[in-house]
Write a protein that holds these residues in place. Structure first.
Motif, short mmCIF file in Angstrom:
data_model
loop_
_atom_site.label_atom_id
_atom_site.label_comp_id
_atom_site.label_asym_id
_atom_site.label_seq_id
_atom_site.Cartn_x
_atom_site.Cartn_y
_atom_site.Cartn_z
N ILE A 33 -12.69 12.07 -2.40
CA ILE A 33 -11.88 11.92 -1.19
C ILE A 33 -12.02 10.49 -0.68
O ILE A 33 -13.12 9.96 -0.56
N ARG A 34 -10.91 9.86 -0.37
CA ARG A 34 -10.96 8.48 0.11
C ARG A 34 -11.78 8.39 1.40
O ARG A 34 -11.77 9.30 2.23
N HIS A 35 -12.46 7.27 1.54
CA HIS A 35 -13.44 7.10 2.61
C HIS A 35 -12.87 7.38 4.00
O HIS A 35 -13.46 8.12 4.79
N GLY A 36 -11.73 6.79 4.32
CA GLY A 36 -11.17 6.99 5.65
C GLY A 36 -10.80 8.44 5.91
O GLY A 36 -11.02 8.97 7.02
N ASP A 37 -10.24 9.11 4.91
CA ASP A 37 -9.91 10.53 5.05
C ASP A 37 -11.16 11.36 5.26
O ASP A 37 -11.21 12.25 6.12
N ALA A 38 -12.19 11.08 4.45
CA ALA A 38 -13.42 11.85 4.53
C ALA A 38 -14.10 11.70 5.88
O ALA A 38 -14.62 12.67 6.45
N THR A 39 -14.08 10.49 6.41
CA THR A 39 -14.71 10.25 7.72
C THR A 39 -13.91 10.89 8.84
O THR A 39 -14.46 11.52 9.75
N ALA A 40 -12.60 10.76 8.76
CA ALA A 40 -11.73 11.29 9.82
C ALA A 40 -11.84 12.81 9.94
O ALA A 40 -11.60 13.37 11.01
N SER B 7 -1.47 14.96 12.07
CA SER B 7 -0.08 14.47 12.05
C SER B 7 0.11 13.34 11.06
O SER B 7 1.22 13.04 10.63
N ALA B 8 -1.00 12.69 10.67
CA ALA B 8 -0.94 11.64 9.65
C ALA B 8 -0.92 12.22 8.24
O ALA B 8 -0.77 11.47 7.27
N GLY B 9 -1.06 13.54 8.16
CA GLY B 9 -0.97 14.20 6.86
C GLY B 9 -2.31 14.53 6.23
O GLY B 9 -2.37 14.84 5.03
N LEU B 10 -3.38 14.49 7.01
CA LEU B 10 -4.71 14.75 6.44
C LEU B 10 -5.04 16.24 6.45
O LEU B 10 -4.97 16.90 7.49
N MET C 49 0.83 -1.20 0.00
CA MET C 49 0.00 0.00 0.00
C MET C 49 0.87 1.26 0.00
O MET C 49 1.84 1.35 0.76
N GLY C 50 0.49 2.23 -0.82
CA GLY C 50 1.18 3.51 -0.82
C GLY C 50 0.79 4.35 0.38
O GLY C 50 -0.10 3.99 1.16
N THR C 51 1.43 5.50 0.51
CA THR C 51 1.23 6.34 1.68
C THR C 51 -0.21 6.81 1.83
O THR C 51 -0.78 6.74 2.92
N SER C 52 -0.82 7.28 0.75
CA SER C 52 -2.17 7.83 0.87
C SER C 52 -3.18 6.75 1.23
O SER C 52 -4.09 6.99 2.04
N LEU C 53 -3.03 5.56 0.67
CA LEU C 53 -3.95 4.47 1.00
C LEU C 53 -3.70 3.96 2.42
O LEU C 53 -4.65 3.64 3.14
N THR C 54 -2.44 3.91 2.82
CA THR C 54 -2.12 3.52 4.19
C THR C 54 -2.76 4.48 5.18
O THR C 54 -3.35 4.06 6.19
N ARG C 55 -2.65 5.77 4.90
CA ARG C 55 -3.25 6.77 5.79
C ARG C 55 -4.77 6.65 5.82
O ARG C 55 -5.38 6.60 6.89
N SER C 56 -5.38 6.58 4.65
CA SER C 56 -6.84 6.57 4.60
C SER C 56 -7.42 5.33 5.28
O SER C 56 -8.38 5.43 6.06
N THR C 57 -6.85 4.18 5.00
CA THR C 57 -7.37 2.96 5.62
C THR C 57 -7.09 2.94 7.13
O THR C 57 -7.92 2.50 7.91
N GLY C 58 -5.92 3.44 7.52
CA GLY C 58 -5.61 3.53 8.95
C GLY C 58 -6.56 4.46 9.67
O GLY C 58 -7.01 4.18 10.79
N LEU C 59 -6.90 5.59 9.03
CA LEU C 59 -7.85 6.51 9.64
C LEU C 59 -9.25 5.93 9.67
O LEU C 59 -10.03 6.22 10.58
N ASP C 60 -9.58 5.11 8.69
CA ASP C 60 -10.88 4.42 8.71
C ASP C 60 -10.97 3.52 9.93
O ASP C 60 -11.98 3.52 10.65
N ALA C 61 -9.92 2.74 10.18
CA ALA C 61 -9.90 1.89 11.37
C ALA C 61 -9.99 2.73 12.64
O ALA C 61 -10.69 2.36 13.61
#
Length: 362
Positions: free
Chosen positions: A272-279, A313-316, A180-192
């Protein structure tokens, strides 16, 4: 009274698909694999699943046309292409979109008289083809939930829930998340992260779900920053995969809250990726719960500090163009959402407007 029901058998390890192939045999002789075009091929998950099925002489068809934010029409197309084959079970391979699609397809193949709209009326069906989930991201937790989120014909995300779409088996190999690239790692991590925090603060939270939520929050706090800086750090990836599944188990009991509803239009209409949008709206959920469960809010803040600062701090950082018409439609949809029932605090139309203004580009 509280209850706990999570019927999914979860196996978690490197090479878990290969190690579990004899278990796959128990589901039948003909499998439908539901996945996307590229990621499952790049991370090796699809190859592992196909090799496992070949080695035990299970026939299969691979449907690889699932896109991000799957639509009703995409599900109709998939079912139309696959309905004439006698599949015994469905294997979803990928992130949330393939897993959620696999759930919808499994129901519709088992119940051929139903249309995709009928998925949202749980009284219309009580069966599904067995579902096996092979997640390749650390975020949605779909491998352990009874939820599926699709985009309807009007362009809005809508989730449906049914006990029969809990996967029978979840095969979790953190190795698949290394690509996973950085943006997908961030978005999915923020979703969790959102699943853990929203579930913890939900009005439906239970003693068991809180245990999972607290552990998931701590794991995400300690490991999301690491995987963003060190994408090849397997131990941190493993911890995030574990946290994601725990957070999925949380929302399987609690549902999600208003943050998800607020984020859906940003994903569907603004890309906007789901995890980013929710976070982007999670801080409001924490603040809103302060008056009702201050001790829980204190614990969230003890773990993360200010939740918005941890997310930043995760870059969002989100700023999107929103028209006045879009704004009013989104507000009306949010205020009437079922998620409001589980969301603590008072979220008025004015407050929701203010939250959307916070992500609105000048």
């Amino acid at each position: 009274m509280w209850q706990y029901f999570m019927p999914t058998k979860v196996l978690f390890s490197q090479k878990v698909v290969e190690q579990s192939k004899e278990l796959l045999r128990t589901f039948g002789k003909n499998a439908l694999i539901v996945t996307g075009k590229t990621s499952s091929r790049l991370n090796g998950s699809l190859n592992d699943v196909e090799n496992a099925l070949n080695s035990i002489d299970i026939e299969y068809h691979t449907y690889d046309k699932i896109e991000e934010n799957p639509t009703f029409e995409q599900i109709r197309t998939a079912v139309g292409e696959c309905k004439d084959q006698s599949f015994d079970f469905v294997i979803g391979v990928g992130g949330g979109s393939p897993l959620d699609s696999a759930k919808a397809i499994a129901v519709l193949l088992k119940n051929p008289s139903l249309g995709v709209e009928d998925l949202y009326d749980a009284s219309k069906y009580n069966s599904s083809l067995p579902i096996i989930a092979v997640p390749t991201t650390s975020g949605t937790g779909s491998e352990v939930t009874q939820y599926s989120v699709l985009t309807d014909d009007m362009g809005f995300k809508r989730g449906f829930s049914h006990e029969k779409i809990f996967p029978a088996l979840a095969l979790i190999d953190p190795t698949y998340t290394l690509s996973m690239g950085t943006s997908l790692t961030r978005s999915t991590g923020l979703d969790a992260l959102c699943h853990a925090v929203e579930g913890f603060l939900s009005k439906r939270a239970t003693l068991i779900s809180d245990l999972y939520a607290i552990e998931a929050m701590r794991l995400i706090r300690d490991n999301l920053p690491v995987v963003l800086k060190e994408p090849d750090n397997y131990k941190a990836r493993e911890a995030m995969a574990y946290a994601s599944s725990l957070a999925g188990m949380v929302i399987s009991q609690t549902s999600t809250t208003l943050a998800h509803v607020l984020g859906y239009p940003l994903s569907t209409f603004k890309g906007i990726r789901h995890g980013d949008a929710t976070a982007a709206f999670l801080g409001a959920i924490v603040s809103g719960a302060q008056s009702e469960v201050p001790e829980k809010v204190d614990l969230v803040r003890k773990i993360f500090g200010k939740i918005d600062e941890f997310i930043a701090s995760a870059g969002l950082s989100i700023k999107v163009q929103i028209t006045d018409d879009e704004l009013e439609r989104w507000i009306k949809r949010a205020i009437s959402a079922n998620h409001m029932r589980w969301t603590r605090g008072k979220f008025t139309e004015d407050l929701i407007r203010e939250l959307y203004e916070g992500v609105r580009a000048n």
